[in-house]
Design a protein around this motif. Structure first.
Motif, PDB file in Angstrom:
ATOM      1  N   GLN A 102     -47.081   2.407   3.081  1.00 62.06           N
ATOM      2  CA  GLN A 102     -46.066   3.153   2.321  1.00 62.06           C
ATOM      3  C   GLN A 102     -46.475   3.292   0.851  1.00 62.06           C
ATOM      4  O   GLN A 102     -45.655   3.221  -0.065  1.00 62.06           O
ATOM      5  CB  GLN A 102     -44.689   2.494   2.437  1.00 62.06           C
ATOM      6  N   ARG A 103     -47.781   3.508   0.653  1.00 61.74           N
ATOM      7  CA  ARG A 103     -48.342   3.736  -0.667  1.00 61.74           C
ATOM      8  C   ARG A 103     -49.372   4.863  -0.608  1.00 61.74           C
ATOM      9  O   ARG A 103     -49.999   5.102   0.424  1.00 61.74           O
ATOM     10  CB  ARG A 103     -49.046   2.485  -1.207  1.00 61.74           C
ATOM     11  N   SER A 104     -49.562   5.548  -1.748  1.00 61.00           N
ATOM     12  CA  SER A 104     -50.643   6.520  -1.851  1.00 61.00           C
ATOM     13  C   SER A 104     -51.975   5.804  -1.666  1.00 61.00           C
ATOM     14  O   SER A 104     -52.214   4.754  -2.289  1.00 61.00           O
ATOM     15  CB  SER A 104     -50.585   7.202  -3.220  1.00 61.00           C
ATOM     16  N   GLU A 105     -52.888   6.338  -0.843  1.00 63.20           N
ATOM     17  CA  GLU A 105     -54.137   5.633  -0.524  1.00 63.20           C
ATOM     18  C   GLU A 105     -55.297   6.012  -1.442  1.00 63.20           C
ATOM     19  O   GLU A 105     -55.989   5.129  -1.968  1.00 63.20           O
ATOM     20  CB  GLU A 105     -54.525   5.904   0.937  1.00 63.20           C
ATOM     21  N   LEU A 106     -55.583   7.293  -1.640  1.00 69.71           N
ATOM     22  CA  LEU A 106     -56.783   7.716  -2.357  1.00 69.71           C
ATOM     23  C   LEU A 106     -56.493   8.228  -3.766  1.00 69.71           C
ATOM     24  O   LEU A 106     -57.394   8.264  -4.595  1.00 69.71           O
ATOM     25  CB  LEU A 106     -57.510   8.797  -1.554  1.00 69.71           C
ATOM     26  N   ALA A 118     -45.477  11.408  -6.144  1.00 74.54           N
ATOM     27  CA  ALA A 118     -45.068  10.011  -6.242  1.00 74.54           C
ATOM     28  C   ALA A 118     -46.008   9.144  -5.430  1.00 74.54           C
ATOM     29  O   ALA A 118     -46.572   9.572  -4.422  1.00 74.54           O
ATOM     30  CB  ALA A 118     -43.632   9.833  -5.746  1.00 74.54           C
ATOM     31  N   THR A 119     -46.170   7.910  -5.841  1.00 76.05           N
ATOM     32  CA  THR A 119     -47.092   7.004  -5.149  1.00 76.05           C
ATOM     33  C   THR A 119     -46.425   6.219  -4.027  1.00 76.05           C
ATOM     34  O   THR A 119     -47.110   5.676  -3.166  1.00 76.05           O
ATOM     35  CB  THR A 119     -47.694   5.996  -6.145  1.00 76.05           C
ATOM     36  N   ALA A 120     -45.093   6.152  -4.035  1.00 76.73           N
ATOM     37  CA  ALA A 120     -44.370   5.348  -3.043  1.00 76.73           C
ATOM     38  C   ALA A 120     -42.951   5.884  -2.899  1.00 76.73           C
ATOM     39  O   ALA A 120     -42.444   6.581  -3.797  1.00 76.73           O
ATOM     40  CB  ALA A 120     -44.346   3.877  -3.465  1.00 76.73           C
ATOM     41  N   PRO A 121     -42.285   5.578  -1.791  1.00 78.27           N
ATOM     42  CA  PRO A 121     -40.920   6.087  -1.583  1.00 78.27           C
ATOM     43  C   PRO A 121     -39.965   5.753  -2.727  1.00 78.27           C
ATOM     44  O   PRO A 121     -39.129   6.588  -3.100  1.00 78.27           O
ATOM     45  CB  PRO A 121     -40.495   5.411  -0.274  1.00 78.27           C
ATOM     46  N   CYS A 122     -40.098   4.548  -3.292  1.00 79.94           N
ATOM     47  CA  CYS A 122     -39.154   4.133  -4.333  1.00 79.94           C
ATOM     48  C   CYS A 122     -39.260   4.991  -5.586  1.00 79.94           C
ATOM     49  O   CYS A 122     -38.353   4.978  -6.433  1.00 79.94           O
ATOM     50  CB  CYS A 122     -39.353   2.666  -4.668  1.00 79.94           C
ATOM     51  N   ALA A 123     -40.361   5.742  -5.736  1.00 73.73           N
ATOM     52  CA  ALA A 123     -40.558   6.587  -6.919  1.00 73.73           C
ATOM     53  C   ALA A 123     -40.113   8.027  -6.700  1.00 73.73           C
ATOM     54  O   ALA A 123     -40.278   8.870  -7.581  1.00 73.73           O
ATOM     55  CB  ALA A 123     -42.030   6.550  -7.336  1.00 73.73           C
ATOM     56  N   LEU A 124     -39.572   8.314  -5.542  1.00 72.67           N
ATOM     57  CA  LEU A 124     -39.207   9.687  -5.196  1.00 72.67           C
ATOM     58  C   LEU A 124     -37.812  10.085  -5.659  1.00 72.67           C
ATOM     59  O   LEU A 124     -37.389  11.217  -5.470  1.00 72.67           O
ATOM     60  CB  LEU A 124     -39.323   9.888  -3.680  1.00 72.67           C
TER      61      LEU A 124
END
Length: 376
Positions: A102-106, A118-124
């Motif tokens: 549940q994080r951005s990979e690259l 966003a890098t993760a759901p909580c930042a959306l």
């Protein structure tokens, strides 16, 4: 009367600063989303893990798909398009395409920021969440934002009171709230819209008192010997004096009482605006028959007949509201009305709703009590 502004969340002024019925409690089933539109705004309702009602903006943050077309599970709702999951607060708690981490990979945080990602759901971010309240078999939603509601949700008359039977009718009307509440508090139209179902022409003068105060309009009809056809005979076989009152409560509630002593029936309608000429009306019919000991049992046994009768009457109002709507939308000038003495209480209703639409500042229309009369 500005029908467009009355039903627009951004232009309705203080009309939005009240609780509105979104559905019956029985309509909001666990594990199922329910779509509603209030003031032209899509809302999705569902029950959280505790079974409490939740109301969110019915539009996924990702690609704006309707969440109400998705699934509810574990008190959360998933989007039908890409599966984004929201909790009861409106926060994004899972994005399936991000995988187990549940994080951005690259892309690192800087790269995501440059592309507006966003890098993760909580930042959306989160969806707009509308406060809800459940009472008397109804689920209410508050659309007024950060300001507190101007009044508590309206209580259904005689709900859970011994000897009284209460049931709901939900009706979609092709008209706006102001026109509906005026229709529900209008005696002269019954001769023409409900001939034989409610009244018959009697060439009779009806005196009444109209009292405007504290955000309400009360009409007390001075006709103790008035007769109501149809089910009126069932409720008053002994010919007792009738107390008939109509009352409007800002911004959208009417209560019509036909009481013979300690029994009779009350018609309480709460109107929820969908659009300028489209509304859902939640009508509670409360009645008590003139039977002593087994009144509640007899009342429940009579419900199919009473429900059938009230449905016929309300459908006649649907037809006339549609006829009015056709003319309202037929070119310029719709919503400019003329009136006579029989429309005194309608003028009071319009004064209150106009005051709220314009922002509801100050104390509103001044208190007044006047006598009037009309013929039926």
């Amino acid at each position: 009367m500005d029908l467009e502004a009355e039903a627009d969340l951004t232009r309705c002024g203080a009309l939005k600063d009240f609780w509105y019925v979104a559905c019956l409690s029985t309509e909001l089933k666990p594990g199922e989303p329910l779509a509603r539109t209030l003031f032209g705004t899509g809302v999705v309702l569902f029950r959280d893990v505790q079974g409490q009602p939740t109301a969110l903006r019915d539009r996924c943050l990702h690609r704006n798909a309707r969440l109400s077309r998705g699934a509810v599970f574990n008190g959360r709702i998933g989007c039908p398009y890409h599966g984004w999951v929201y909790d009861a607060s409106g926060a994004v708690v899972e994005v399936p395409s991000l995988g187990p981490s549940q994080r951005s990979e690259l892309l690192d945080a800087d790269a995501c920021a440059r592309e507006g990602l966003a890098t993760a759901p909580c930042a959306l971010g989160r969806l707009t969440r509308f406060p809800t309240l459940e009472q008397d078999g109804l689920v209410f939603v508050y659309m007024g934002g950060a300001e507190p509601a101007r009044s508590a949700p309206f209580r259904v008359p005689y709900w859970d009171q011994e000897g009284w039977t209460v049931y709901f009718m939900v009706t979609r009307f092709p008209n706006g709230v102001t026109n509906l509440v005026e229709n529900f508090m209008d005696v002269p139209h019954t001769l023409f819209v409900h001939p034989g179902w409610f009244r018959r022409p009697a060439s009779k003068r009806v005196p009444a008192t109209v009292r405007r105060t504290a955000g309400s309009v009360l009409v007390t009809y001075k006709q103790a010997q008035d007769t109501v056809t149809g089910l009126g005979r069932l409720f008053n076989p002994r010919g007792l004096p009738l107390l008939h009152t109509d009352k409007f409560y800002v911004p959208n509630v009417t209560r019509v009482d036909y009481l013979w002593g300690e029994h009779g029936f009350v018609i309480n309608s709460q109107c929820t605006p969908i659009g300028p000429t489209d509304s859902l009306v939640y009508t509670a019919i409360s009645y008590r028959l003139p039977v002593d000991v087994p009144g509640a049992l007899v009342g429940r046994a009579m419900m199919p007949l009473v429900r059938w009768y009230t449905r016929q009457v309300i459908q006649q109002d649907v037809v006339i509201m549609d006829i009015q709507r056709e003319a309202l939308l037929d070119g310029p000038g719709g919503g400019v009305y003329s009136g006579t003495e029989a429309d005194l209480h309608h003028a009071d209703i319009e004064a209150y709703r106009r005051w709220l639409r314009e922002g509801g500042q100050g104390s509103g229309p001044e208190d007044a009590e006047r006598d009037m009369a009309f013929w039926i």
